[in-house]
Scaffold this motif. Sequence first.
Motif, PDB file in Angstrom:
ATOM      1  N   GLY A 186      31.622 -39.124 -15.364  1.00 56.51           N
ATOM      2  CA  GLY A 186      30.293 -39.322 -14.793  1.00 56.51           C
ATOM      3  C   GLY A 186      29.843 -38.162 -13.946  1.00 56.51           C
ATOM      4  O   GLY A 186      28.718 -37.653 -14.090  1.00 56.51           O
ATOM      5  N   ARG A 187      30.711 -37.688 -13.061  1.00 51.61           N
ATOM      6  CA  ARG A 187      30.318 -36.597 -12.176  1.00 51.61           C
ATOM      7  C   ARG A 187      30.238 -35.269 -12.933  1.00 51.61           C
ATOM      8  O   ARG A 187      29.352 -34.456 -12.690  1.00 51.61           O
ATOM      9  N   GLY A 188      31.156 -35.060 -13.863  1.00 48.87           N
ATOM     10  CA  GLY A 188      31.114 -33.821 -14.634  1.00 48.87           C
ATOM     11  C   GLY A 188      29.886 -33.726 -15.521  1.00 48.87           C
ATOM     12  O   GLY A 188      29.248 -32.667 -15.624  1.00 48.87           O
ATOM     13  N   ILE A 189      29.544 -34.827 -16.177  1.00 49.55           N
ATOM     14  CA  ILE A 189      28.365 -34.829 -17.043  1.00 49.55           C
ATOM     15  C   ILE A 189      27.088 -34.750 -16.217  1.00 49.55           C
ATOM     16  O   ILE A 189      26.105 -34.110 -16.619  1.00 49.55           O
ATOM     17  N   LEU A 190      27.068 -35.383 -15.038  1.00 46.87           N
ATOM     18  CA  LEU A 190      25.928 -35.223 -14.133  1.00 46.87           C
ATOM     19  C   LEU A 190      25.716 -33.743 -13.818  1.00 46.87           C
ATOM     20  O   LEU A 190      24.578 -33.247 -13.855  1.00 46.87           O
ATOM     21  N   ARG A 191      26.785 -33.039 -13.518  1.00 48.01           N
ATOM     22  CA  ARG A 191      26.680 -31.610 -13.242  1.00 48.01           C
ATOM     23  C   ARG A 191      26.143 -30.855 -14.461  1.00 48.01           C
ATOM     24  O   ARG A 191      25.315 -29.940 -14.331  1.00 48.01           O
ATOM     25  N   ALA A 192      26.621 -31.237 -15.650  1.00 45.60           N
ATOM     26  CA  ALA A 192      26.164 -30.566 -16.873  1.00 45.60           C
ATOM     27  C   ALA A 192      24.671 -30.789 -17.096  1.00 45.60           C
ATOM     28  O   ALA A 192      23.935 -29.866 -17.471  1.00 45.60           O
ATOM     29  N   ILE A 193      24.206 -32.024 -16.859  1.00 46.65           N
ATOM     30  CA  ILE A 193      22.794 -32.342 -17.046  1.00 46.65           C
ATOM     31  C   ILE A 193      21.929 -31.583 -16.045  1.00 46.65           C
ATOM     32  O   ILE A 193      20.938 -30.935 -16.404  1.00 46.65           O
ATOM     33  N   LEU A 194      22.296 -31.656 -14.774  1.00 46.59           N
ATOM     34  CA  LEU A 194      21.507 -30.968 -13.750  1.00 46.59           C
ATOM     35  C   LEU A 194      21.539 -29.458 -13.963  1.00 46.59           C
ATOM     36  O   LEU A 194      20.534 -28.770 -13.733  1.00 46.59           O
ATOM     37  N   GLY A 195      22.680 -28.942 -14.422  1.00 49.58           N
ATOM     38  CA  GLY A 195      22.783 -27.513 -14.700  1.00 49.58           C
ATOM     39  C   GLY A 195      21.809 -27.064 -15.781  1.00 49.58           C
ATOM     40  O   GLY A 195      21.272 -25.949 -15.720  1.00 49.58           O
ATOM     41  N   ARG A 196      21.552 -27.947 -16.750  1.00 49.71           N
ATOM     42  CA  ARG A 196      20.597 -27.599 -17.818  1.00 49.71           C
ATOM     43  C   ARG A 196      19.192 -27.428 -17.252  1.00 49.71           C
ATOM     44  O   ARG A 196      18.463 -26.522 -17.639  1.00 49.71           O
ATOM     45  N   TYR A 197      18.804 -28.330 -16.335  1.00 49.75           N
ATOM     46  CA  TYR A 197      17.460 -28.224 -15.746  1.00 49.75           C
ATOM     47  C   TYR A 197      17.355 -27.005 -14.824  1.00 49.75           C
ATOM     48  O   TYR A 197      16.328 -26.320 -14.792  1.00 49.75           O
ATOM     49  N   LEU A 198      18.426 -26.754 -14.061  1.00 49.99           N
ATOM     50  CA  LEU A 198      18.404 -25.663 -13.095  1.00 49.99           C
ATOM     51  C   LEU A 198      18.753 -24.327 -13.726  1.00 49.99           C
ATOM     52  O   LEU A 198      18.646 -23.284 -13.070  1.00 49.99           O
ATOM     53  N   LYS A 199      19.221 -24.382 -14.999  1.00 45.94           N
ATOM     54  CA  LYS A 199      19.625 -23.172 -15.730  1.00 45.94           C
ATOM     55  C   LYS A 199      20.759 -22.434 -15.013  1.00 45.94           C
ATOM     56  O   LYS A 199      20.717 -21.210 -14.811  1.00 45.94           O
ATOM     57  N   ILE A 200      21.757 -23.233 -14.613  1.00 53.93           N
ATOM     58  CA  ILE A 200      22.966 -22.680 -14.001  1.00 53.93           C
ATOM     59  C   ILE A 200      24.174 -23.374 -14.608  1.00 53.93           C
ATOM     60  O   ILE A 200      24.046 -24.398 -15.289  1.00 53.93           O
ATOM     61  N   GLU A 201      25.345 -22.841 -14.361  1.00 56.75           N
ATOM     62  CA  GLU A 201      26.574 -23.460 -14.846  1.00 56.75           C
ATOM     63  C   GLU A 201      26.843 -24.755 -14.064  1.00 56.75           C
ATOM     64  O   GLU A 201      26.507 -24.852 -12.875  1.00 56.75           O
ATOM     65  N   PRO A 202      27.469 -25.757 -14.715  1.00 58.60           N
ATOM     66  CA  PRO A 202      27.716 -27.035 -14.029  1.00 58.60           C
ATOM     67  C   PRO A 202      28.463 -26.889 -12.707  1.00 58.60           C
ATOM     68  O   PRO A 202      28.154 -27.589 -11.731  1.00 58.60           O
ATOM     69  N   GLN A 203      29.442 -25.992 -12.650  1.00 59.01           N
ATOM     70  CA  GLN A 203      30.221 -25.840 -11.426  1.00 59.01           C
ATOM     71  C   GLN A 203      29.426 -25.198 -10.296  1.00 59.01           C
ATOM     72  O   GLN A 203      29.855 -25.233  -9.135  1.00 59.01           O
ATOM     73  N   ALA A 204      28.253 -24.627 -10.616  1.00 60.80           N
ATOM     74  CA  ALA A 204      27.413 -24.009  -9.582  1.00 60.80           C
ATOM     75  C   ALA A 204      26.501 -25.019  -8.888  1.00 60.80           C
ATOM     76  O   ALA A 204      25.885 -24.700  -7.869  1.00 60.80           O
ATOM     77  N   VAL A 205      26.399 -26.238  -9.441  1.00 64.06           N
ATOM     78  CA  VAL A 205      25.570 -27.276  -8.819  1.00 64.06           C
ATOM     79  C   VAL A 205      26.230 -27.711  -7.511  1.00 64.06           C
ATOM     80  O   VAL A 205      27.435 -27.955  -7.456  1.00 64.06           O
ATOM     81  N   GLN A 206      25.447 -27.795  -6.452  1.00 60.28           N
ATOM     82  CA  GLN A 206      25.957 -28.227  -5.147  1.00 60.28           C
ATOM     83  C   GLN A 206      25.156 -29.432  -4.649  1.00 60.28           C
ATOM     84  O   GLN A 206      23.949 -29.539  -4.908  1.00 60.28           O
ATOM     85  N   PHE A 207      25.836 -30.328  -3.929  1.00 55.40           N
ATOM     86  CA  PHE A 207      25.223 -31.568  -3.469  1.00 55.40           C
ATOM     87  C   PHE A 207      25.260 -31.677  -1.949  1.00 55.40           C
ATOM     88  O   PHE A 207      26.163 -31.172  -1.285  1.00 55.40           O
ATOM     89  N   ASN A 208      24.262 -32.374  -1.415  1.00 56.19           N
ATOM     90  CA  ASN A 208      24.296 -32.946  -0.077  1.00 56.19           C
ATOM     91  C   ASN A 208      24.318 -34.459  -0.238  1.00 56.19           C
ATOM     92  O   ASN A 208      24.059 -34.976  -1.331  1.00 56.19           O
ATOM     93  N   TYR A 209      24.603 -35.174   0.852  1.00 57.78           N
ATOM     94  CA  TYR A 209      24.698 -36.626   0.771  1.00 57.78           C
ATOM     95  C   TYR A 209      23.921 -37.278   1.906  1.00 57.78           C
ATOM     96  O   TYR A 209      24.008 -36.835   3.056  1.00 57.78           O
ATOM     97  N   GLU A 210      23.157 -38.333   1.548  1.00 55.57           N
ATOM     98  CA  GLU A 210      22.457 -39.108   2.568  1.00 55.57           C
ATOM     99  C   GLU A 210      23.450 -40.012   3.295  1.00 55.57           C
ATOM    100  O   GLU A 210      24.607 -40.158   2.883  1.00 55.57           O
ATOM    101  N   ALA A 211      22.983 -40.645   4.362  1.00 52.83           N
ATOM    102  CA  ALA A 211      23.856 -41.501   5.170  1.00 52.83           C
ATOM    103  C   ALA A 211      24.478 -42.626   4.348  1.00 52.83           C
ATOM    104  O   ALA A 211      25.623 -43.027   4.588  1.00 52.83           O
TER     105      ALA A 211
END
Length: 239
Positions: A66-91
């Motif tokens: 789930g987390r790896g594929i989420l990174r892959a999907i977001l990476g496609r929109y951002l045009k970056i590699e999946p491992q380059a995606v970074q997250f922040n977290y709400e409370a």
Amino acid sequence: MTFANHEWFPAPTDLTLLPDDVHIWRIKLERSQLELEGLLTTLCGDEVARANRFYFQQHRERFIAGRGILRAILGRYLKIEPQAVQFNYEAQGKPLLADKFASSGLSFNLSHSQDLALCAVTTHHLIGVDLEYIRSVSNVESLAQRFFAPREYAIVRSLPPDQQQQVFFRYWTCKEAYLKATGVGIAHLEKVEISLTPESPAKLNIKEEWSLVELVPAPNYVAATAVAGSKFHLKCWQY
């Protein structure tokens, strides 16, 4: 508004997300060991540590997928590699893209149940998605009384047993989708009132302008996505 009968298509290579687009991705979490090993390499240290805390291997593998594929999907929109995606977290623990990606305007939300996950993606809109596997709940009426508004509980209670389970989970996913979109925890379930019947689609009973779309991603599953605003184009992709 509901999309009970819809198709899930492979996403195009030149994937674009227009300002009024909402993309829902259906993700199968059962993956080969080879694919899981590849996905694991894209996770950050905190995610790997979280994966290793799962007691059962199946749960660990589903998290990695789930987390790896989420990174892959977001990476496609951002045009970056999946491992380059970074997250922040709400409370409440809801992941958001890190501040360095703020200019993209990209919003997303992820939900999983059993071996299936849904990822909702849009731009410049609050969005939430929730997915539930319809399982037998013995105390469905008492749960509805505890977590639902009085009118919602009355509807659940009035239904024959063969309809109670599905309607209960429809209520639950609709409420969860909205609460996840707004970043509020499930302690507020009873404060979000939904209008629905076994025959009619769900609608949010709030003053603000929000859209609620019910989805049927697979047999014995129900899902919903809540989107701030009323005008958008929904597309459903199969990862």
